[in-house]
Motif scaffolding. Structure first.
Motif, PDB file in Angstrom:
ATOM      1  N   ASP A  21      25.505 -37.751 -10.967  1.00 27.18           N
ATOM      2  CA  ASP A  21      25.936 -37.662 -12.361  1.00 27.18           C
ATOM      3  C   ASP A  21      26.047 -39.049 -12.981  1.00 27.18           C
ATOM      4  N   ALA A  22      26.591 -39.995 -12.225  1.00 22.16           N
ATOM      5  CA  ALA A  22      26.716 -41.357 -12.739  1.00 22.16           C
ATOM      6  C   ALA A  22      25.352 -41.955 -13.056  1.00 22.16           C
ATOM      7  N   VAL A  23      24.387 -41.728 -12.179  1.00 23.73           N
ATOM      8  CA  VAL A  23      23.035 -42.228 -12.435  1.00 23.73           C
ATOM      9  C   VAL A  23      22.473 -41.632 -13.717  1.00 23.73           C
ATOM     10  N   GLU A  24      22.660 -40.328 -13.898  1.00 22.82           N
ATOM     11  CA  GLU A  24      22.153 -39.689 -15.114  1.00 22.82           C
ATOM     12  C   GLU A  24      22.811 -40.288 -16.362  1.00 22.82           C
ATOM     13  N   GLN A  25      24.098 -40.518 -16.300  1.00 22.18           N
ATOM     14  CA  GLN A  25      24.800 -41.100 -17.437  1.00 22.18           C
ATOM     15  C   GLN A  25      24.320 -42.524 -17.727  1.00 22.18           C
ATOM     16  N   VAL A  26      24.204 -43.321 -16.691  1.00 22.30           N
ATOM     17  CA  VAL A  26      23.847 -44.727 -16.890  1.00 22.30           C
ATOM     18  C   VAL A  26      22.408 -44.855 -17.370  1.00 22.30           C
ATOM     19  N   THR A  63      18.190 -48.202 -12.219  1.00 19.28           N
ATOM     20  CA  THR A  63      18.095 -48.643 -13.607  1.00 19.28           C
ATOM     21  C   THR A  63      17.209 -49.875 -13.680  1.00 19.28           C
ATOM     22  N   GLU A  64      16.895 -50.274 -14.919  1.00 18.85           N
ATOM     23  CA  GLU A  64      15.971 -51.392 -15.095  1.00 18.85           C
ATOM     24  C   GLU A  64      16.519 -52.513 -15.969  1.00 18.85           C
ATOM     25  N   PRO A 306      33.151 -31.880 -18.111  1.00 20.89           N
ATOM     26  CA  PRO A 306      31.802 -31.487 -17.698  1.00 20.89           C
ATOM     27  C   PRO A 306      30.771 -32.572 -18.002  1.00 20.89           C
ATOM     28  N   GLN A 307      29.770 -32.653 -17.148  1.00 21.41           N
ATOM     29  CA  GLN A 307      28.711 -33.636 -17.322  1.00 21.41           C
ATOM     30  C   GLN A 307      28.036 -33.506 -18.680  1.00 21.41           C
ATOM     31  N   ALA A 308      27.807 -32.300 -19.143  1.00 21.12           N
ATOM     32  CA  ALA A 308      27.119 -32.105 -20.417  1.00 21.12           C
ATOM     33  C   ALA A 308      27.898 -32.727 -21.567  1.00 21.12           C
ATOM     34  N   ASP A 309      29.230 -32.629 -21.534  1.00 17.84           N
ATOM     35  CA  ASP A 309      30.044 -33.235 -22.593  1.00 17.84           C
ATOM     36  C   ASP A 309      29.938 -34.754 -22.559  1.00 17.84           C
ATOM     37  N   ALA A 310      29.946 -35.324 -21.364  1.00 16.89           N
ATOM     38  CA  ALA A 310      29.815 -36.777 -21.247  1.00 16.89           C
ATOM     39  C   ALA A 310      28.470 -37.256 -21.777  1.00 16.89           C
ATOM     40  N   LEU A 311      27.412 -36.552 -21.451  1.00 15.14           N
ATOM     41  CA  LEU A 311      26.078 -36.948 -21.916  1.00 15.14           C
ATOM     42  C   LEU A 311      25.986 -36.883 -23.432  1.00 15.14           C
ATOM     43  N   ARG A 312      26.609 -35.856 -24.033  1.00 14.88           N
ATOM     44  CA  ARG A 312      26.589 -35.751 -25.496  1.00 14.88           C
ATOM     45  C   ARG A 312      27.282 -36.946 -26.148  1.00 14.88           C
ATOM     46  N   ALA A 313      28.389 -37.377 -25.561  1.00 14.80           N
ATOM     47  CA  ALA A 313      29.099 -38.523 -26.119  1.00 14.80           C
ATOM     48  C   ALA A 313      28.296 -39.806 -25.990  1.00 14.80           C
ATOM     49  N   ILE A 314      27.663 -40.026 -24.839  1.00 18.86           N
ATOM     50  CA  ILE A 314      26.851 -41.234 -24.642  1.00 18.86           C
ATOM     51  C   ILE A 314      25.721 -41.280 -25.664  1.00 18.86           C
TER      52      ILE A 314
END
Length: 322
Positions: A21-26, A63-64, A306-314
């Motif tokens: 999940d952290a990788v997806e967020q970052v 990441t890059e 939830p992961q989906a909420d975090a992704l929406r905020a990012i």
């Protein structure tokens, strides 16, 4: 304004591998233009907390471009040579994307775990940062101090960045601000520093003399953050998980002077955060820029969100990174 994403390293009781999940967020934060992914350090957390340095290396491999920062490593519990070597290698692996942020620490349990004492934390901190800085920049280091001694020590390879990676430090009292100005390159505020307190503390920090190795005096404001179509939706997504985190903090920080700040009403929390609609978040970010902040680190996902909420905020905060 440069934005950082404070990465949720909490595990859960089922031991689900949350680093995916952290990788997806970052990765999303990288695409959205965030300046840093920022990791903290915690020990003796029963539900689980991923180790910070190996997690940082893992994110470097996935990441890059995004900067990789800590806010912060508990310097007094680490041996400075091991810390300098590991962080240097992370800078090499990431091709020069490391910012190393430190803190004094406050939990007696964590000091005991590593065989140190809270009474020693300032002297250990100061020697640790001196040795880390010297090992990053000098061909060979000999040091005999109050807490550590090394002879003919060197790192190979040294960090990619020249003269070295930037160093941040957290802290709230005048002595910590003075120490940061002399020893480090940036000050990271507490998440619960109020907006009324910040201008005076920023001015005090920048008024203290900088040491000969300092690379500057940037201010990085740490804040709870959540952007949504409306303020009500932002509160609905964030309040429950954040309350759970603050309840835990109230126990962890029972020996800290700011423990009471984690039992405050929502209105007080929101008043020192970047939470709300796009317009509300833009106003808050602008206010911190006017105070003199160089960047804002946003904690958008407390444990339980939830992961989906975090992704929406990012994704929503990506509008403020240009």
């Amino acid at each position: 304004m440069r934005l950082g994403l404070y990465v949720n390293l909490y595990a859960d009781r089922s031991d689900r591998p949350r680093l995916a999940d952290a990788v997806e967020q970052v990765r999303l934060a990288e695409q959205a233009g965030f300046a840093w992914a920022v990791l903290g350090e915690r020990h003796l957390h029963r539900p689980g907390y991923h180790e910070v340095l190996t997690s940082l290396a893992y994110l470097a491999a996935h990441t890059e471009r995004i900067g990789l920062a800590t806010a912060g490593l508990i310097a007094p519990v680490h041996h400075p040579v091991m810390l300098a070597e590991t962080l240097a290698h992370i800078d090499v692996l990431s091709q020069g994307r490391l910012t190393a942020g430190f803190v004094l620490g406050y939990r007696p349990e964590e000091f005991a775990l590593y065989g140190t004492r809270p009474q020693e934390r300032v002297s250990r901190f100061e020697e640790c940062l001196e040795l880390v800085t010297r090992l990053w920049t000098e061909d060979e280091v000999t040091h005999t101090g109050r807490r550590y001694a090394v002879e003919g020590a060197f790192l190979s390879p040294r960090p990619v960045q020249r003269p070295r990676p930037r160093i941040w430090n957290g802290g709230r009292v005048p002595a910590a601000l003075e120490r940061t100005a002399w020893t480090c390159d940036g000050w990271t505020t507490s998440f619960n520093e109020t907006d009324d307190e910040l201008p005076k503390k920023i001015a005090a920090y920048r008024a203290f003399p900088r040491g000969p190795r300092s690379l500057g005096a940037e201010v990085i404001v740490c804040r709870e953050g959540y952007a949504a179509p409306t303020g009500a939706r932002a509160r609905a997504a964030l309040e429950g998980p954040l309350r759970g985190l603050y309840d835990a903090y109230g126990d962890w920080k029972r020996t800290s002077a700011d423990a009471a700040r984690y039992a405050q009403p929502w209105e007080d929390i929101a008043a020192r955060s970047v939470i709300g609609s796009a317009a509300e978040c833009a106003e808050r970010i602008g206010r911190y820029a006017e105070m003199g902040a160089d960047g804002i680190v946003l904690r958008v996902q407390p444990p339980g969100m939830p992961q989906a909420d975090a992704l929406r905020a990012i994704e929503a905060f990506g509008a403020f990174t240009s």
